[in-house]
Motif scaffolding. Structure first.
Motif, PDB file in Angstrom:
ATOM      1  N   LEU A  99     -21.553   1.471  -5.999  1.00 46.42           N
ATOM      2  CA  LEU A  99     -20.743   0.444  -5.838  1.00 46.42           C
ATOM      3  C   LEU A  99     -19.351   1.171  -5.849  1.00 46.42           C
ATOM      4  O   LEU A  99     -18.316   1.077  -5.083  1.00 46.42           O
ATOM      5  N   LEU A 100     -19.045   1.965  -6.809  1.00 46.98           N
ATOM      6  CA  LEU A 100     -17.935   2.953  -6.983  1.00 46.98           C
ATOM      7  C   LEU A 100     -17.719   3.842  -5.540  1.00 46.98           C
ATOM      8  O   LEU A 100     -16.697   3.944  -5.209  1.00 46.98           O
ATOM      9  N   CYS A 101     -18.835   4.426  -5.118  1.00 41.32           N
ATOM     10  CA  CYS A 101     -18.595   5.096  -3.795  1.00 41.32           C
ATOM     11  C   CYS A 101     -18.370   4.387  -2.785  1.00 41.32           C
ATOM     12  O   CYS A 101     -17.672   4.688  -1.719  1.00 41.32           O
ATOM     13  N   GLY A 102     -18.840   3.180  -2.684  1.00 40.88           N
ATOM     14  CA  GLY A 102     -18.805   2.188  -1.581  1.00 40.88           C
ATOM     15  C   GLY A 102     -17.422   1.771  -1.438  1.00 40.88           C
ATOM     16  O   GLY A 102     -16.686   1.715  -0.337  1.00 40.88           O
ATOM     17  N   PHE A 103     -16.846   1.538  -2.828  1.00 42.45           N
ATOM     18  CA  PHE A 103     -15.126   0.844  -2.702  1.00 42.45           C
ATOM     19  C   PHE A 103     -14.399   2.185  -2.247  1.00 42.45           C
ATOM     20  O   PHE A 103     -13.398   1.862  -1.824  1.00 42.45           O
ATOM     21  N   SER A 104     -14.669   3.180  -2.775  1.00 44.18           N
ATOM     22  CA  SER A 104     -14.015   4.487  -2.509  1.00 44.18           C
ATOM     23  C   SER A 104     -13.881   4.629  -0.860  1.00 44.18           C
ATOM     24  O   SER A 104     -12.891   4.876  -0.289  1.00 44.18           O
ATOM     25  N   MET A 105     -14.867   4.637  -0.177  1.00 46.38           N
ATOM     26  CA  MET A 105     -15.032   4.546   1.171  1.00 46.38           C
ATOM     27  C   MET A 105     -14.057   3.754   1.913  1.00 46.38           C
ATOM     28  O   MET A 105     -13.425   3.814   3.071  1.00 46.38           O
ATOM     29  N   ILE A 106     -14.312   2.463   1.254  1.00 45.96           N
ATOM     30  CA  ILE A 106     -13.641   1.235   2.066  1.00 45.96           C
ATOM     31  C   ILE A 106     -12.040   1.528   1.977  1.00 45.96           C
ATOM     32  O   ILE A 106     -11.487   1.149   2.804  1.00 45.96           O
ATOM     33  N   PHE A 107     -11.709   1.987   0.776  1.00 45.69           N
ATOM     34  CA  PHE A 107     -10.341   2.094   0.420  1.00 45.69           C
ATOM     35  C   PHE A 107     -10.036   3.325   1.429  1.00 45.69           C
ATOM     36  O   PHE A 107      -8.831   3.036   1.704  1.00 45.69           O
ATOM     37  N   SER A 108     -10.900   4.204   1.532  1.00 45.00           N
ATOM     38  CA  SER A 108     -10.111   5.353   2.579  1.00 45.00           C
ATOM     39  C   SER A 108      -9.973   4.547   4.069  1.00 45.00           C
ATOM     40  O   SER A 108      -8.714   5.029   4.279  1.00 45.00           O
ATOM     41  N   SER A 109     -10.782   3.867   4.269  1.00 45.71           N
ATOM     42  CA  SER A 109     -10.661   3.187   5.710  1.00 45.71           C
ATOM     43  C   SER A 109      -9.346   2.200   5.636  1.00 45.71           C
ATOM     44  O   SER A 109      -8.443   2.265   6.594  1.00 45.71           O
ATOM     45  N   ILE A 110      -9.087   1.306   4.495  1.00 47.22           N
ATOM     46  CA  ILE A 110      -8.006   0.614   4.607  1.00 47.22           C
ATOM     47  C   ILE A 110      -6.760   1.299   4.541  1.00 47.22           C
ATOM     48  O   ILE A 110      -5.906   0.678   5.033  1.00 47.22           O
ATOM     49  N   LEU A 111      -6.728   2.286   3.669  1.00 45.52           N
ATOM     50  CA  LEU A 111      -5.310   3.014   3.645  1.00 45.52           C
ATOM     51  C   LEU A 111      -4.909   3.641   4.958  1.00 45.52           C
ATOM     52  O   LEU A 111      -3.752   3.391   5.281  1.00 45.52           O
ATOM     53  N   LEU A 112      -5.852   4.162   5.814  1.00 48.01           N
ATOM     54  CA  LEU A 112      -5.156   4.700   7.053  1.00 48.01           C
ATOM     55  C   LEU A 112      -5.112   3.527   7.957  1.00 48.01           C
ATOM     56  O   LEU A 112      -4.307   3.743   8.846  1.00 48.01           O
ATOM     57  N   SER A 113      -5.754   2.346   7.926  1.00 48.31           N
ATOM     58  CA  SER A 113      -5.410   1.236   8.852  1.00 48.31           C
ATOM     59  C   SER A 113      -4.076   0.684   8.497  1.00 48.31           C
ATOM     60  O   SER A 113      -3.360   0.578   9.408  1.00 48.31           O
ATOM     61  N   PHE A 114      -3.688   0.522   7.122  1.00 48.93           N
ATOM     62  CA  PHE A 114      -2.445   0.170   6.893  1.00 48.93           C
ATOM     63  C   PHE A 114      -1.330   1.299   7.224  1.00 48.93           C
ATOM     64  O   PHE A 114      -0.146   0.543   7.809  1.00 48.93           O
ATOM     65  N   ALA A 115      -1.367   2.279   7.096  1.00 52.75           N
ATOM     66  CA  ALA A 115      -0.765   3.490   7.571  1.00 52.75           C
ATOM     67  C   ALA A 115      -0.477   3.416   9.072  1.00 52.75           C
ATOM     68  O   ALA A 115       0.610   3.570   9.560  1.00 52.75           O
ATOM     69  N   ARG A 116      -1.331   3.167   9.739  1.00 48.80           N
ATOM     70  CA  ARG A 116      -1.496   2.980  11.471  1.00 48.80           C
ATOM     71  C   ARG A 116      -0.721   1.979  11.516  1.00 48.80           C
ATOM     72  O   ARG A 116       0.234   1.850  12.434  1.00 48.80           O
ATOM     73  N   LEU A 117      -0.765   0.806  10.767  1.00 51.29           N
ATOM     74  CA  LEU A 117      -0.126  -0.546  11.290  1.00 51.29           C
ATOM     75  C   LEU A 117       1.179  -0.312  10.870  1.00 51.29           C
ATOM     76  O   LEU A 117       2.119  -0.867  11.765  1.00 51.29           O
ATOM     77  N   LEU A 118       1.653   0.231   9.776  1.00 58.08           N
ATOM     78  CA  LEU A 118       3.199   0.367   9.442  1.00 58.08           C
ATOM     79  C   LEU A 118       3.711   1.439  10.636  1.00 58.08           C
ATOM     80  O   LEU A 118       4.896   1.082  10.880  1.00 58.08           O
ATOM     81  N   LYS A 119       3.160   2.282  10.987  1.00 56.84           N
ATOM     82  CA  LYS A 119       3.594   3.146  12.169  1.00 56.84           C
ATOM     83  C   LYS A 119       3.917   2.535  13.439  1.00 56.84           C
ATOM     84  O   LYS A 119       4.998   2.675  13.867  1.00 56.84           O
ATOM     85  N   LYS A 120       3.037   1.461  13.794  1.00 52.78           N
ATOM     86  CA  LYS A 120       3.160   0.973  14.867  1.00 52.78           C
ATOM     87  C   LYS A 120       4.214   0.014  14.700  1.00 52.78           C
ATOM     88  O   LYS A 120       5.108  -0.215  15.648  1.00 52.78           O
ATOM     89  N   MET A 121       4.187  -0.684  13.635  1.00 63.10           N
ATOM     90  CA  MET A 121       5.363  -1.706  13.434  1.00 63.10           C
ATOM     91  C   MET A 121       6.717  -0.918  13.625  1.00 63.10           C
ATOM     92  O   MET A 121       7.763  -1.915  13.875  1.00 63.10           O
ATOM     93  N   LYS A 122       6.767   0.125  12.862  1.00 66.88           N
ATOM     94  CA  LYS A 122       8.122   0.956  12.710  1.00 66.88           C
ATOM     95  C   LYS A 122       8.638   1.272  14.116  1.00 66.88           C
ATOM     96  O   LYS A 122       9.623   1.227  14.341  1.00 66.88           O
ATOM     97  N   THR A 123       7.347   1.656  14.966  1.00 68.29           N
ATOM     98  CA  THR A 123       7.864   2.388  16.421  1.00 68.29           C
ATOM     99  C   THR A 123       8.390   1.116  17.116  1.00 68.29           C
ATOM    100  O   THR A 123       9.180   1.220  18.005  1.00 68.29           O
ATOM    101  N   SER A 124       7.946  -0.034  17.199  1.00 68.07           N
ATOM    102  CA  SER A 124       8.097  -1.092  17.918  1.00 68.07           C
ATOM    103  C   SER A 124       9.693  -1.771  17.522  1.00 68.07           C
ATOM    104  O   SER A 124      10.380  -2.119  18.270  1.00 68.07           O
ATOM    105  N   GLN A 125       9.891  -1.526  16.169  1.00 67.33           N
ATOM    106  CA  GLN A 125      11.147  -1.951  15.711  1.00 67.33           C
ATOM    107  C   GLN A 125      12.270  -1.015  16.043  1.00 67.33           C
ATOM    108  O   GLN A 125      13.247  -1.380  16.491  1.00 67.33           O
ATOM    109  N   VAL A 126      12.106   0.290  16.319  1.00 64.30           N
ATOM    110  CA  VAL A 126      12.902   1.252  16.648  1.00 64.30           C
ATOM    111  C   VAL A 126      13.202   1.111  18.193  1.00 64.30           C
ATOM    112  O   VAL A 126      14.403   1.166  18.572  1.00 64.30           O
ATOM    113  N   GLN A 127      11.984   0.674  18.794  1.00 68.49           N
ATOM    114  CA  GLN A 127      12.251   0.376  20.443  1.00 68.49           C
ATOM    115  C   GLN A 127      12.887  -0.859  20.677  1.00 68.49           C
ATOM    116  O   GLN A 127      13.784  -0.648  21.620  1.00 68.49           O
TER     117      GLN A 127
END
Length: 514
Positions: free
Chosen positions: A443-471
């Protein structure tokens, strides 16, 4: 040792001898990553023979992975190699080469070919000495440190050479090259189990030591290549390089100044080479790599012991590793090919997140699978997506930092695998020893990999929101001001005079307001 002849290409050839490089890298991954995975088959043998618990036995596999990934950055090949003669003649330009400090010892002085051959000899020596082990500490040193160091000398140069030879079909080339770990696991897992039954674990390690010597053959295939962009960056010989040998002692008078200048140039070179470490996208990506590496490693250590604990036979447990390996090939090749298609070429980042997240979900269901028919679909699913994201790691890294810094960034990414690979199997073993089951560890290994994916997803989403806001702000601001290269607003003299004339003409008009 004379520097090997290098062919100058305007751009990566995307074929030709590049396919031989892919074949060599394919064999390297069989002899390194597949053999490392098969060490888990020795887990129960080591635990029984030396009468140790899960945590202490798991350190063997952890040290192999850790040393391999820890040394990947140090031995990553330089993109602009220099021969020893060129280095001796040019004391300042040596600092301009793109290489890590320790990596220059192997990749520049000996070349990638000799480095891989040397790594094969070290890895083979480690496996052969391990067959004579009398304690776990002996195995820590021979099978862990020595073999891991040899694998490090072989793995990273082979991976980087594929990136030098391919550009348009890079994902497919990486997919074929890294699929060696899958097909090697598929073949070696039952073979290793058979060798253990026939010759004991000592004889099996001795035979594996001879097999790993094939890395020397792989090293011979790694023909160096110099691209046009590398040729332009080659240091030009200056007056120092043209100085006759008899006049070299006269340079000792200014050696302190020369030494200080060399150190300053070295710092600037390293700063330029690893500038991507300050990029926010790479920092987030590196953090996610830590969690992903923590989750992916323990399965290859504990899949066989877990299968044996739920009543699966030794041959069936080894067959699970074979299934994991062959499906890993499918994930390597199909994801490499699919993400090269036009419809998915711009979605490689999302495909990587999807693969890592699904591997984490597979972990969460593993404790409920307690029979061989149920473990087979798990091995298929986990193996497929494991091969998928392994293929995309170099591609996503290139997308984050660019192709210019790919070799150094790839070395850092593999380097970041070291600490999770070192601590995750012993932590999982400690949880098994403490709780008496594998549930908490998985379970610890599973949640670690899921958190890795979620972290990158949020970072990607924030970057797109910031880019659209600047535009949107740029569109609301109207026409953009002209900027000088240093970032200041350009000053128009003619425009300013016209504006003053307009003020003079309208200053006397009643009711006029600017």
């Amino acid at each position: 040792m004379a520097a090997p002849k290098r062919t100058l290409y305007i751009s990566p050839p995307d074929g030709g001898w590049g396919w031989m490089i892919v074949a060599g890298c394919f064999l390297v991954t069989i002899c390194t990553r597949a053999v490392t995975r098969c060490i888990s088959i020795f887990f129960v043998e080591f635990q029984t023979y030396f009468a140790q618990d899960y945590a202490q036995t798991a350190w063997i596999h952890s040290i192999v992975d850790c040393v391999t990934m820890l040394c990947v950055l140090s031995f990553l090949p330089s993109s602009i190699p220099l021969s020893p003669i060129e280095k001796a003649r040019n004391l300042i330009s040596i600092t301009d080469k793109k290489s890590s400090p320790l990596g220059s010892v192997i990749s520049n002085h000996l070349s990638c070919q000799v480095g891989i051959m040397l790594g094969g000899l070290l890895a083979s020596t480690g496996l052969i000495l391990s067959s004579f082990a009398t304690s776990l500490k002996h195995l820590y040193l021979t099978l862990g440190v020595l073999t891991g160091l040899g694998f490090a000398l072989c793995y990273s140069p082979a991976i980087a050479m594929v990136g030098k030879y391919f550009n348009k079909r890079r994902a497919l080339a990486y997919g074929i090259a890294t699929s060696g770990s899958g097909i090697g696991t598929f073949i070696l897992a039952p073979v290793v189990q058979l060798l253990i039954e026939q010759f004991s674990w000592r004889g099996a390690l001795l035979i594996l030591g001879g097999f790993v010597l094939n890395l020397c053959v792989c090293g011979a295939l790694m023909r160096p290549i110099t691209l046009k962009e590398d040729h332009k960056n080659l240091p030009k010989q200056d007056s120092v390089s043209k100085t006759p040998k008899e006049n070299l002692p006269s340079l000792s008078l200014c050696s302190p100044l020369l030494k200080e200048c060399t150190q300053s140039c070295l710092c600037c070179s390293l700063q330029q080479e690893y500038h991507f470490l300050l990029i926010a996208d790479f920092v987030v990506f590196a953090t996610s790599i830590l969690f992903m590496a923590y989750g992916c490693s323990p399965l290859f250590v504990y899949l066989v012991p877990y299968a044996l604990s739920v009543g699966v036979s030794h041959q069936q447990a080894a067959f699970l590793m074979s299934i994991l390996g062959v499906i890993n090939i499918v994930g390597n090749v199909t994801f490499g090919w699919l993400t090269d298609r036009r419809c998915l070429k711009n979605s490689r980042y999302v495909c990587y997140l999807f693969a890592v997240g699904l591997d984490g979900l597979c972990y969460l269901f593993l404790p409920m699978l307690q029979s061989f028919p149920l473990l087979v679909p798990f091995s298929c699913t986990f193996g497929y997506f494991d091969g998928a994201y392994v293929t995309l790691i170099p591609v996503v890294t290139a997308e984050v930092v660019g192709t210019t810094s790919l070799s150094s960034a790839l070395g850092v990414v593999y380097f970041l695998h070291a600490v999770p690979y070192l601590v995750s199997p012993p932590i999982a073993g400690w949880l098994v020893d403490t709780t008496g089951s594998y549930t908490a560890a998985f379970l610890l290994c599973g949640f670690s990999m899921i958190f890795s994916s979620i972290l990158l997803s949020f970072a990607r989403l924030l970057k797109k929101m910031k880019t659209s806001q600047v535009q949107s702000l740029d569109e609301d601001a109207g026409p953009k001001l002209q900027l000088w290269p240093n970032g200041t607003v350009a000053y128009s003299v003619a425009g300013e005079l016209d504006h003053k004339d307009e003020d003079i003409m309208t200053s006397g008009v009643p009711g006029y307001h600017t």
